[in-house]
Design an enzyme around this catalytic site. Structure first.
Site, PDB file in Angstrom:
ATOM      1  N   ILE A   1      40.374  39.647  33.613  1.00  0.00           N
ATOM      2  CA  ILE A   1      40.822  40.599  33.534  1.00  0.00           C
ATOM      3  C   ILE A   1      42.662  39.537  32.829  1.00  0.00           C
ATOM      4  O   ILE A   1      43.375  38.993  33.336  1.00  0.00           O
ATOM      5  CB  ILE A   1      41.770  41.803  33.701  1.00  0.00           C
ATOM      6  CG1 ILE A   1      41.104  42.991  34.903  1.00  0.00           C
ATOM      7  CG2 ILE A   1      42.435  42.637  32.610  1.00  0.00           C
ATOM      8  CD1 ILE A   1      41.560  43.856  35.557  1.00  0.00           C
ATOM      9  N   SER A   2      43.283  39.437  31.885  1.00  0.00           N
ATOM     10  CA  SER A   2      43.747  38.655  31.393  1.00  0.00           C
ATOM     11  C   SER A   2      45.256  39.166  32.102  1.00  0.00           C
ATOM     12  O   SER A   2      45.433  40.066  32.493  1.00  0.00           O
ATOM     13  CB  SER A   2      44.757  38.699  29.807  1.00  0.00           C
ATOM     14  OG  SER A   2      43.317  38.761  29.107  1.00  0.00           O
ATOM     15  N   GLN A   3      46.178  38.469  32.168  1.00  0.00           N
ATOM     16  CA  GLN A   3      47.294  38.390  32.406  1.00  0.00           C
ATOM     17  C   GLN A   3      48.366  39.920  31.992  1.00  0.00           C
ATOM     18  O   GLN A   3      47.991  40.043  31.013  1.00  0.00           O
ATOM     19  CB  GLN A   3      47.918  37.017  32.677  1.00  0.00           C
ATOM     20  CG  GLN A   3      49.969  37.412  32.308  1.00  0.00           C
ATOM     21  CD  GLN A   3      50.080  35.916  32.168  1.00  0.00           C
ATOM     22  OE1 GLN A   3      49.293  35.399  30.866  1.00  0.00           O
ATOM     23  NE2 GLN A   3      51.467  35.033  31.707  1.00  0.00           N
TER      24      GLN A   3
END
Ligand code: SAH
Length: 218
Positions: free
Chosen positions: A67-69
């Protein structure tokens, strides 16, 4: 969705994430900030990663995916300018976290995941948290989801050298698409807007995403 915040041991970490990583970097939309305060990011990853779930970096979700930042999830979401009544397509469900954020801000979300195990796990997480307006599909998201098209907004959570043409075709007039575009090492977040017969695009910032697979992927 309606978990009492006083019972959530991560509520304070989540408020700090919103304040220090999202609001402090210039995202001011109150609806968006409230959505990030509500969605329990830790519940979308393994318990072993809960302690890191609100830190300023991407999180592993298995199968080499992430999951992205939080800031990147917030930036991509803000670039769609959702007002609440939209039907949204996400390509790359992963954990389901971004889909939950979209569901907090739009009417209906269709999200497509290539890997059946991730799709099943995300669907279970979203159902357990009460996100009934998110529809999880397994398949090649570069083809879009014609059965539910057209969409007011499209968010692609994996990178390719070009925006898959079916995704632009499945946008309504006035619709917007956000996607990381580039090669394997480096991409730029791009926003595309369909205005009548024309497409306008804007380059936002350099980013690094996992590759988009499939017919119009890499
Ligand atoms: N948005 C996700 C993170 C996405 S990571 C979240 O909030 O957790 C990128 C995801 O895209 C991975 O799960 C990967 O399996 C998926 N993916 C890659 N190519 C795809 C394709 N063609 N169609 C659908 N999903 C794809």
């Amino acid at each position: 969705m309606d978990t009492p915040t006083q019972a959530d041991p991560f509520a304070e970490a989540r408020r700090r994430m919103v304040r220090e990583q999202v609001a402090a970097r210039g995202i001011a939309d109150a609806r968006l900030l409230a959505a990030f305060e509500r969605v329990p990011r830790h519940l979308f990853v393994d318990a072993a990663s809960w302690g890191e779930a609100y830190e300023d970096h991407p999180l592993p979700i298995g199968y080499g995916q992430t999951i992205s930042q939080p800031y990147i999830v917030a930036l991509m979401t803000s670039l769609l300018s959702l007002m609440g009544d939209e039907r949204v397509l996400e390509v790359g469900t992963g954990s389901g976290y971004q889909a939950a954020i979209l569901a907090e801000l739009a009417r209906e979300v269709h999200t497509i995941e290539y890997r059946p195990e991730l799709a099943a796990r995300a669907a279970a997480t979203l159902a357990r948290l009460g996100y009934e307006r998110v529809h999880v599909h397994t398949g090649d998201g570069t083809l879009g989801w014609p059965a539910a098209a057209p969409f007011d907004a499209v968010l692609v959570a994996a990178a390719a050298p070009r925006v898959p043409p079916p995704l632009l075709e499945q946008l309504v007039d006035g619709g917007r698409l956000v996607m990381p575009v580039g090669d394997r090492r480096l991409q730029y977040l791009e926003v595309w807007e369909k205005i009548g017969e024309t497409l306008q695009n804007q380059v936002i910032i350099p980013v690094v995403f996992v590759p988009l697979r499939g017919a119009h992927g890499v």
